[in-house]
Design an enzyme around this catalytic site. Structure first.
Site, PDB file in Angstrom:
ATOM      1  N   SER A 177       0.828  -1.207   0.000  1.00 24.83           N
ATOM      2  CA  SER A 177       0.000   0.000   0.000  1.00 24.83           C
ATOM      3  C   SER A 177       0.858   1.250   0.000  1.00 24.83           C
ATOM      4  O   SER A 177       1.974   1.255   0.544  1.00 24.83           O
ATOM      5  CB  SER A 177      -0.869  -0.042   1.257  1.00 24.83           C
ATOM      6  OG  SER A 177      -1.393   1.220   1.534  1.00 24.83           O
ATOM      7  N   TYR A 205      -1.572  -1.383  10.691  1.00 25.02           N
ATOM      8  CA  TYR A 205      -1.772  -1.906   9.326  1.00 25.02           C
ATOM      9  C   TYR A 205      -0.563  -1.549   8.462  1.00 25.02           C
ATOM     10  O   TYR A 205       0.006  -2.408   7.771  1.00 25.02           O
ATOM     11  CB  TYR A 205      -3.063  -1.307   8.748  1.00 25.02           C
ATOM     12  CG  TYR A 205      -3.181  -1.395   7.241  1.00 25.02           C
ATOM     13  CD1 TYR A 205      -3.518  -2.581   6.613  1.00 25.02           C
ATOM     14  CD2 TYR A 205      -2.960  -0.264   6.448  1.00 25.02           C
ATOM     15  CE1 TYR A 205      -3.622  -2.649   5.225  1.00 25.02           C
ATOM     16  CE2 TYR A 205      -3.060  -0.329   5.069  1.00 25.02           C
ATOM     17  CZ  TYR A 205      -3.394  -1.523   4.466  1.00 25.02           C
ATOM     18  OH  TYR A 205      -3.486  -1.580   3.097  1.00 25.02           O
ATOM     19  N   LYS A 233       2.511  -3.879   6.512  1.00 20.28           N
ATOM     20  CA  LYS A 233       2.908  -3.807   5.093  1.00 20.28           C
ATOM     21  C   LYS A 233       4.419  -3.578   4.980  1.00 20.28           C
ATOM     22  O   LYS A 233       5.097  -4.218   4.165  1.00 20.28           O
ATOM     23  CB  LYS A 233       2.138  -2.687   4.371  1.00 20.28           C
ATOM     24  CG  LYS A 233       0.652  -2.964   4.215  1.00 20.28           C
ATOM     25  CD  LYS A 233       0.378  -4.193   3.346  1.00 20.28           C
ATOM     26  CE  LYS A 233      -1.071  -4.583   3.259  1.00 20.28           C
ATOM     27  NZ  LYS A 233      -1.329  -5.904   2.714  1.00 20.28           N
TER      28      LYS A 233
HETATM   29  C1  UD1 Z   1      -5.961   4.321   3.423  1.00 10.95           C
HETATM   30  C2  UD1 Z   1      -4.585   4.060   2.877  1.00 10.95           C
HETATM   31  C3  UD1 Z   1      -4.618   3.037   1.781  1.00 10.95           C
HETATM   32  C4  UD1 Z   1      -5.306   1.782   2.277  1.00 10.95           C
HETATM   33  C5  UD1 Z   1      -6.696   2.127   2.751  1.00 10.95           C
HETATM   34  C6  UD1 Z   1      -7.319   0.886   3.329  1.00 10.95           C
HETATM   35  C7  UD1 Z   1      -3.105   5.997   3.008  1.00 10.95           C
HETATM   36  C8  UD1 Z   1      -2.627   7.243   2.330  1.00 10.95           C
HETATM   37  N1  UD1 Z   1      -4.034   5.285   2.335  1.00 10.95           N
HETATM   38  O1  UD1 Z   1      -6.675   4.981   2.418  1.00 10.95           O
HETATM   39  O2  UD1 Z   1      -3.317   2.731   1.395  1.00 10.95           O
HETATM   40  O3  UD1 Z   1      -5.389   0.852   1.212  1.00 10.95           O
HETATM   41  O4  UD1 Z   1      -6.619   3.134   3.778  1.00 10.95           O
HETATM   42  O5  UD1 Z   1      -8.473   1.137   4.023  1.00 10.95           O
HETATM   43  O6  UD1 Z   1      -2.715   5.672   4.089  1.00 10.95           O
HETATM   44  N2  UD1 Z   1     -13.243  10.244   3.734  1.00 10.95           N
HETATM   45  C9  UD1 Z   1     -14.261  11.097   4.105  1.00 10.95           C
HETATM   46  N3  UD1 Z   1     -15.380  10.546   4.652  1.00 10.95           N
HETATM   47  C10 UD1 Z   1     -15.545   9.200   4.838  1.00 10.95           C
HETATM   48  C11 UD1 Z   1     -14.485   8.337   4.449  1.00 10.95           C
HETATM   49  C12 UD1 Z   1     -13.352   8.887   3.915  1.00 10.95           C
HETATM   50  O7  UD1 Z   1     -14.169  12.318   3.958  1.00 10.95           O
HETATM   51  O8  UD1 Z   1     -16.592   8.781   5.353  1.00 10.95           O
HETATM   52  C13 UD1 Z   1     -12.034  10.816   3.141  1.00 10.95           C
HETATM   53  C14 UD1 Z   1     -10.767  10.543   3.929  1.00 10.95           C
HETATM   54  O9  UD1 Z   1     -10.536  11.552   4.878  1.00 10.95           O
HETATM   55  C15 UD1 Z   1      -9.718  10.538   2.816  1.00 10.95           C
HETATM   56  C16 UD1 Z   1     -10.485  10.035   1.589  1.00 10.95           C
HETATM   57  O10 UD1 Z   1     -11.869  10.183   1.891  1.00 10.95           O
HETATM   58  O11 UD1 Z   1      -9.296  11.830   2.549  1.00 10.95           O
HETATM   59  C17 UD1 Z   1     -10.197   8.575   1.290  1.00 10.95           C
HETATM   60  O12 UD1 Z   1     -10.376   7.833   2.483  1.00 10.95           O
HETATM   61  P1  UD1 Z   1     -10.390   6.230   2.497  1.00 10.95           P
HETATM   62  O13 UD1 Z   1     -11.280   5.748   1.414  1.00 10.95           O
HETATM   63  O14 UD1 Z   1     -10.693   5.804   3.889  1.00 10.95           O
HETATM   64  O15 UD1 Z   1      -8.920   5.831   2.083  1.00 10.95           O
HETATM   65  P2  UD1 Z   1      -7.514   6.298   2.693  1.00 10.95           P
HETATM   66  O16 UD1 Z   1      -7.614   6.604   4.114  1.00 10.95           O
HETATM   67  O17 UD1 Z   1      -6.944   7.312   1.766  1.00 10.95           O
END
Ligand code: UD1
Length: 346
Positions: A126, A151, A155
């Protein structure tokens, strides 16, 4: 002769899409999955796409004797290793569950591979290994930093173990560092099956649009980005699956070595851009509110995936709208299936 590839966690989200691409690329596939975050029906769904049965072992890769039995019964030519827990938040609450399963699983798998002289492995890693970086796009040469969650630690540790086995024990390893996999197979037969309340953005969006969740909370709009929300590199799961086949082909052809590839589109999108793309594609106005920042979120990160493009000859084909479209179609199919199940007489 066709090679048989073992896919650990092959009924999971990325695993199942990869099994489809492997079968369609003329590989024989054997899956081992412990159903901890998947269901056995996925095997039938894969077959409904490819018309090829999936040889399935229900079992846990931390169980050495089950793995040995599998390797004795099958002539495995290479392994794609997905089986691992993946929820960042849960890993903070239950670190030992993550260390035990993800690291033990990797060690046990590689030990049994070693014993059976199977040395080719593609490992699912990841972009989280890059930690809280401010300098996107990130190439593979970017230093990995101290992990921001258990996590992430698993990795990093698994990557390190694989690198050592390649250096000293004749393994040929490919480490794939995914950015943010989203979307679903165009057939709507397979996709992500989040258990309970989703942690990730796209399943939360589609469940909200389907009325399962009341509204989406955007985790912060005061970041140093154009619209204030986090930026990520979203990549269609089918593009990702295709990259696994290319990586496997490459691993099978190389000498003892370990190569790392980023898998992303090379373009970052903010949370608000994702919401907008979803609304445009689905025609649904998504209820959302701006909330507080989520602990541990990296401000912005996207990939420099030039290496995968040049060496693996892989190019992502789907854009953000395609990702949202397939994610939404998958959610609609899931909701229809759930309704059918609920209306069946007991
Ligand atoms: C993270 C990891 C990724 C991993 C994944 C597994 C990093 C950079 N990325 O992804 O490698 O595979 O977790 O779960 O560490 N968001 C909202 N509202 C929500 C959910 C998410 O605003 O309800 C936003 C988050 O703040 C983020 C974006 O959406 O900015 C993506 O979030 P998410 O889909 O959870 O993935 P990551 O946290 O980027």
């Amino acid at each position: 002769m066709k090679k048989t590839i073992l896919v650990t966690g092959g009924l999971g989200y990325i695993g199942s899409h990869t099994v489809v691409e492997l079968q369609e690329s003329n590989y024989d596939v054997v899956v081992i999955d412990n159903l901890s975050n998947s269901i056995s029906e996925v095997a039938e769904k894969i077959t409904s796409i490819t018309q090829i049965p999936v040889k399935l072992y229900i079992g846990d890769i931390t169980d050495e004797s089950s793995l040995k039995t599998l390797f004795e019964q099958e002539t495995i030519g290479g392994v794609i290793h997905f089986a691992a827990h993946k929820a960042v938040g849960e890993s903070v609450q239950k670190p030992f569950k993550y260390y035990r399963n993800n690291i033990d699983g990797m060690i046990t798998l590689q030990k049994v591979m070693h014993q059976h002289h199977v040395k080719t492995i593609v490992f699912s890693s990841s972009c989280t290994v890059y930690g809280d970086t401010k300098h996107s796009p990130i190439a593979e040469t970017h230093p990995v930093t101290e992990a921001i969650s258990p996590y992430g630690t698993t990795k990093l540790v698994c990557e390190q173990i694989l690198k050592e086995l390649c250096r000293y024990s004749g393994f040929k390893g490919i480490i794939l560092r995914y950015f943010n996999p989203v979307g679903a197979h165009p057939s709507t037969c397979i996709g992500e099956l989040p258990l309970g309340v989703p942690d990730n953005l796209v399943p939360y969006i589609t469940q909200t649009a389907a009325g399962i969740r009341e509204k989406l909370t955007v985790f912060g709009n005061d970041y140093n980005t154009a619209d204030g929300t986090n930026i990520r590199d979203y990549i269609h799961v089918v593009d990702l699956a295709r990259a696994h086949v290319k990586a496997l082909d490459y691993a099978l052809s190389m000498n003892q070595d370990c190569e790392i590839f980023n898998l992303g589109t090379g373009t970052g999108h903010s949370v608000l851009e994702v919401i907008q793309a979803f609304e445009q594609t689905s025609g649904i106005s998504l209820p959302y509110v701006i909330g507080a920042r989520r602990t541990g979120d990296v401000e912005q990160i996207w990939a420099d995936a030039t290496k995968a493009v040049q060496i693996l000859n892989w190019t992502p084909q789907y854009n953000l709208h395609d990702m949202m479209d397939s994610a939404w179609k998958w959610q609609v199919a899931l909701s229809q299936n759930n309704q059918k199940r609920a209306s069946k007489p007991a």
